[in-house]
Design an enzyme around this catalytic site. Structure first.
Site, mmCIF file in Angstrom:
data_model
loop_
_atom_site.group_PDB
_atom_site.id
_atom_site.type_symbol
_atom_site.label_atom_id
_atom_site.label_comp_id
_atom_site.label_asym_id
_atom_site.label_seq_id
_atom_site.Cartn_x
_atom_site.Cartn_y
_atom_site.Cartn_z
ATOM 1 N N HIS A 119 0.831 -1.210 0.000
ATOM 2 C CA HIS A 119 0.000 0.000 0.000
ATOM 3 C C HIS A 119 0.861 1.255 0.000
ATOM 4 O O HIS A 119 0.611 2.213 -0.736
ATOM 5 C CB HIS A 119 -0.896 0.009 1.247
ATOM 6 C CG HIS A 119 -2.061 -0.914 1.154
ATOM 7 N ND1 HIS A 119 -2.615 -1.525 2.250
ATOM 8 C CD2 HIS A 119 -2.773 -1.340 0.092
ATOM 9 C CE1 HIS A 119 -3.632 -2.285 1.866
ATOM 10 N NE2 HIS A 119 -3.749 -2.181 0.572
ATOM 11 N N CYS A 125 -1.271 -3.394 -16.841
ATOM 12 C CA CYS A 125 -1.833 -2.410 -15.905
ATOM 13 C C CYS A 125 -1.270 -2.591 -14.502
ATOM 14 O O CYS A 125 -1.682 -1.899 -13.577
ATOM 15 C CB CYS A 125 -3.358 -2.497 -15.876
ATOM 16 S SG CYS A 125 -3.992 -4.071 -15.264
#
EC number: 2.7.3.9
Length: 556
Positions: free
Chosen positions: A186, A486
């Site tokens: 994260h 992606c």
């Protein structure tokens, strides 16, 4: 004396400044007993602290927006977990203080995650942060977190909780270095979104002396302790050169000989759109729709709410390409109304498309909402499914899209090795592929993307991963269809050249990385990219692949 440390560079740029350490964690509360008649009061204190911390996390998320908002809202849900709260109240009922009950209940849950093979190890840092915030509130002490400073500094931490990373002030925090984490954690993703230079998985980072000077190169992963004047000058010159190249590179993505490589943005919702537009994104290569669903883990958002959010993103890219990933729930993104809570290994269980096929009404509503959102807009809508394993999965998704009346291209994400190995079969059912290199690496190497100890296997330069990318790209070319990337691999400018050489047809990344990738691609021909790709695949390690590609592109 100057020394050089090496970690994993996860966010481009150079930062030179004094070290400041993240505030220390909350001390362990004393294990004193309380009388039985005080239990209701202590239970009330615990509930109030939990609600206050959850509200603070949501407020931080609203300020940060984008991907950070979704991460912080997930943390707020963690704080309010009913099973955890029941455990806290049970411990208080048998004599614990509110703060000790919270501390012990979170410790038990932490041990449970570790006992499950640390598959959710990436959530442990989040869990510890939530615990520390609740205990700090109960003890009436300052929250752990980013240090107060009037002067810019380089932030050092064992790990950075999303709540802290999301609200870092780039004018004060020159860059950051962590001992834990990986390229797809994260904190790494949020650092790239902010454009703050960052290095993670650096052994001994927490031992760097407070106030010492370091130079952080977020591109190479190097951290120079007490850098010499010559080293500083060299790094600053390189940073200035990069900045000039970024300013000079404008327009659509392409190699120097005109081979077009559309550069798209990864977004989590309308809040991420302005940065993508400013960076010159040619569209959206990954619209992560799951963030819409994290607002309320007990039920799906209404079709009307979905239409509103989707349309805002679609309207921002008239004549552009917008690739939407349908809900990717499960594993580290559990939803109470959808995902099973008792799976021993959630990342290998019912997640992504598997979840949606088990709940067709959720998929049907989302596809209808996308169809309505795109109606009348001059946008090129493409919709793809996560966690496609084989042709049967691809067919089930394409059939659902047709049944919903969706006028769009249907695609499949390649995140499981079987999808890369059988890409031509899958392409009989769908019109494009999109490589999610984060999960593809995780499943190829059996290496949890959130665990710093196995971060070398999460390195997207691993030759085995490049082989799978090449296989998928070659299959798409043979079928006359497109194959984009992606995953976070696309945000590495050097690797973007290699991916182009492997035959990838588009690259999607966080908005902050687009100028770097555009400028780097523009320096090389397609033939150079192809030679660099071949050189990287001919090696046996990620570092060797990186060195080999750089040597080809620099003409060495």
């Amino acid at each position: 004396m100057e020394t050089t440390l090496r970690g994993v560079g996860v966010s481009h740029g150079v930062a030179i400044g004094e070290v400041r350490h993240m505030g220390t964690a909350v001390l362990e509360p004393p294990a004193k007993q309380i009388p039985t008649n005080e239990a209701p009061r202590e239970q009330g204190r615990a509930r109030q602290a939990v609600e206050a911390v959850a509200a603070d996390l949501v407020a931080r998320g609203n300020l940060a927006g984008g991907e950070a908002q979704a991460v912080l809202e997930a943390q707020a849900l963690m704080a309010q977990d009913p099973e955890l709260m029941s455990d806290v109240e049970r411990r208080i009922a048998v004599g614990s203080t509110a703060e000790r009950a919270v501390y012990d209940a979170f410790a038990a849950y932490r041990a449970l995650l570790a006992g499950a093979g640390e598959y959710l190890a990436g959530r442990v840092a989040d869990l510890d942060d939530v615990r520390n915030r609740i205990v700090a509130r109960l003890l009436g002490v300052p929250m752990p977190g980013v240090p107060d400073s009037d002067e810019p500094y380089v932030l050092i931490a064992r790990d950075l909780a999303p709540a802290d990373t999301a609200l870092l002030d780039p004018s004060l925090v020159l860059g950051f270095v962590t001992e834990e984490g990986g390229p797809t954690s994260h904190s790494a993703i949020l650092a790239r979104a902010m454009g703050v230079p960052a290095v993670v998985a650096l052994p001994g980072a927490s031992e760097l002396a407070e106030g010492s000077v370091v130079a952080v190169d977020g591109s190479t992963g190097e951290v120079f302790v007490s850098p010499s004047a010559e080293k500083r000058a060299a790094l600053e010159a390189a940073a200035a050169e990069r900045k000039a190249a970024l300013a000079a590179a404008v327009g659509p993505g392409a190699t120097s000989d005109g081979h077009k490589v559309p550069l798209l943005a990864n977004v989590g919702g309308p809040g991420d759109v302005p940065a993508a537009v400013e960076a010159g994104a040619e569209g959206v290569g990954l619209f992560r729709t799951e963030f819409l669903f994290l607002d309320d883990s007990k039920k799906a958002p209404s079709e009307e709410k979905q239409v509103e959010a989707y349309r805002k993103v679609l309207e921002a890219f008239p004549q552009g390409r917008v690739v939407v990933r349908v809900l990717d729930a499960g594993a580290d993104k559990p939803l109470e109304f959808l995902t099973p809570s008792d799976e021993p290994n959630p990342a290998l269980g019912v997640r992504g498309l598997r979840t949606l096929l088990d709940h067709p009404e959720v998929l049907r509503t989302q596809l209808r909402a996308l169809a309505e959102a795109a109606a009348g807009l001059p946008v090129y809508l493409e919709v793809m499914a996560p966690m496609v394993a084989d042709r049967a999965d691809a067919k089930a998704f394409a059939d659902a899209c047709r049944e919903a009346g969706l006028q769009a291209k249907f695609g499949a994400m390649v995140e499981i090795p079987s999808a890369a190995l059988r890409a031509r079969s899958i392409l009989q059912e769908v019109e494009f592929l999109s490589l999610g290199t984060n999960d593809l690496a995780q499943y190829t190497f059996a290496a949890d993307r959130q665990v710093g100890a196995v971060s070398r296997l999460q390195d997207p330069w691993q030759p085995a991963l490049l082989d799978l990318v090449a296989l998928a790209a070659e299959s798409a070319k043979a079928e006359g269809k497109s194959c984009g990337v992606c995953g976070e691999a696309a945000s590495d400018p050097l690797l973007a050249c290699v991916l182009t050489g492997l035959g990838v047809t588009s690259l999607s990344m966080g908005a902050a990385a687009i100028p770097y990738v555009r400028a780097t691609l523009a320096k090389y021909t397609l033939a150079q990219c192809e030679r660099a790709a071949a050189a990287a695949r001919a090696t046996d390690s990620a570092e060797e692949a990186r060195v080999a590609a750089r040597a080809v592109l620099s003409g060495e």
